[in-house]
Design a protein around this motif. Structure first.
Motif, short mmCIF file in Angstrom:
data_model
loop_
_atom_site.label_atom_id
_atom_site.label_comp_id
_atom_site.label_asym_id
_atom_site.label_seq_id
_atom_site.Cartn_x
_atom_site.Cartn_y
_atom_site.Cartn_z
N ALA A 100 0.83 -1.21 0.00
CA ALA A 100 0.00 0.00 0.00
C ALA A 100 0.87 1.26 0.00
CB ALA A 100 -0.94 -0.01 1.21
N THR A 101 1.97 1.21 0.72
CA THR A 101 2.89 2.35 0.74
C THR A 101 3.51 2.56 -0.64
OG1 THR A 101 3.37 1.96 3.08
CG2 THR A 101 4.91 3.35 1.86
N ARG A 118 0.85 4.05 -2.93
CA ARG A 118 0.60 5.46 -2.62
C ARG A 118 1.74 6.34 -3.12
NH1 ARG A 118 -0.07 4.77 2.37
NH2 ARG A 118 2.01 5.30 3.06
N GLU A 119 2.97 5.90 -2.91
CA GLU A 119 4.13 6.69 -3.34
C GLU A 119 4.28 6.70 -4.85
OE1 GLU A 119 6.15 8.58 -1.43
OE2 GLU A 119 4.93 8.07 0.31
N ALA A 128 1.87 6.90 -7.03
CA ALA A 128 0.62 7.38 -7.61
C ALA A 128 0.84 8.14 -8.91
CB ALA A 128 -0.11 8.27 -6.60
N ARG A 145 2.01 1.06 -12.58
CA ARG A 145 1.90 0.87 -11.14
C ARG A 145 1.47 -0.57 -10.84
NH1 ARG A 145 -0.92 5.14 -9.92
NH2 ARG A 145 -2.91 4.13 -10.17
#
Length: 186
Positions: free
Chosen positions: A14-15, A18-19, A21, A28
């Motif tokens: 998840a990190t 998010r990073e 994006a 991604r």
């Protein structure tokens, strides 16, 4: 529980997501799939890996921010789309479309606006096709009024005006649709 459903792995991925994006959705997804595969392979030999073993594997992969920054550095930057251009295209479609029904020469201006719409990378092909169809309909309606001899189609005034209003409202609806789509995609 599969190893990729481990809370530490989920948090790590998840990190990264998010990073990263700023990456295209396809890129991604590829990055996250590759990381999941590396984690699954590294932990496949363990029958029931504990938190310490999972942390060790994640540490060997590297910091999620560093992984995302590296991936972002490999991808060309996404084209910047200005709000002014978005508003101009949507507004011109909404204004020129209905006007083209009354003056077919304005159809050439409408064709230019539609060409401009198709050169902008911010909308999906589906959005562009919907807006194009809605914007061209008044032009086709106007041309039909010039080409079809009077009296051939007998709508009657009761049906003509609602059809005319619907045809004129479609480009306005297309402009609104494009604005909402641009906001959703950004």
């Amino acid at each position: 529980m599969t190893i990729t459903k481990h809370p530490l792995v989920e948090s790590y991925l998840a990190t990264v997501a998010r990073e990263a994006a700023g990456l295209s959705p396809e890129r991604r997804g590829e990055l996250l799939a590759d990381l999941e595969e590396h984690i699954a392979v590294a932990l496949a030999e363990e029958p029931a890996p504990d938190d310490a073993k999972v942390r060790t594997v994640l540490t060997h992969l590297g910091d999620p921010r560093t992984i995302a920054a590296t991936a972002l550095g490999d991808e060309p930057p996404a084209p910047q789309v200005s709000q002014v251009r978005t508003l101009a295209i949507a507004g011109l479609l909404a204004v020129i479309g209905p006007m083209a029904a009354f003056g077919p020469p304005l159809g050439f201006v409408l064709i230019g606006v539609i060409w401009w719409l198709w050169t902008v990378p911010q909308w999906r092909t589906r959005d562009k096709a919907i807006a194009t169809a809605a914007a061209v309909l008044p032009l086709l309606f106007g041309v039909a009024q010039w080409v079809i001899p009077a009296g051939t189609l007998n709508f009657g005034l009761g049906a003509f005006f609602p059809v005319l209003l619907a045809v004129l409202a479609l480009p306005v609806a297309a402009g609104i649709y494009l604005l909402r789509s641009a906001r959703r995609l950004s």
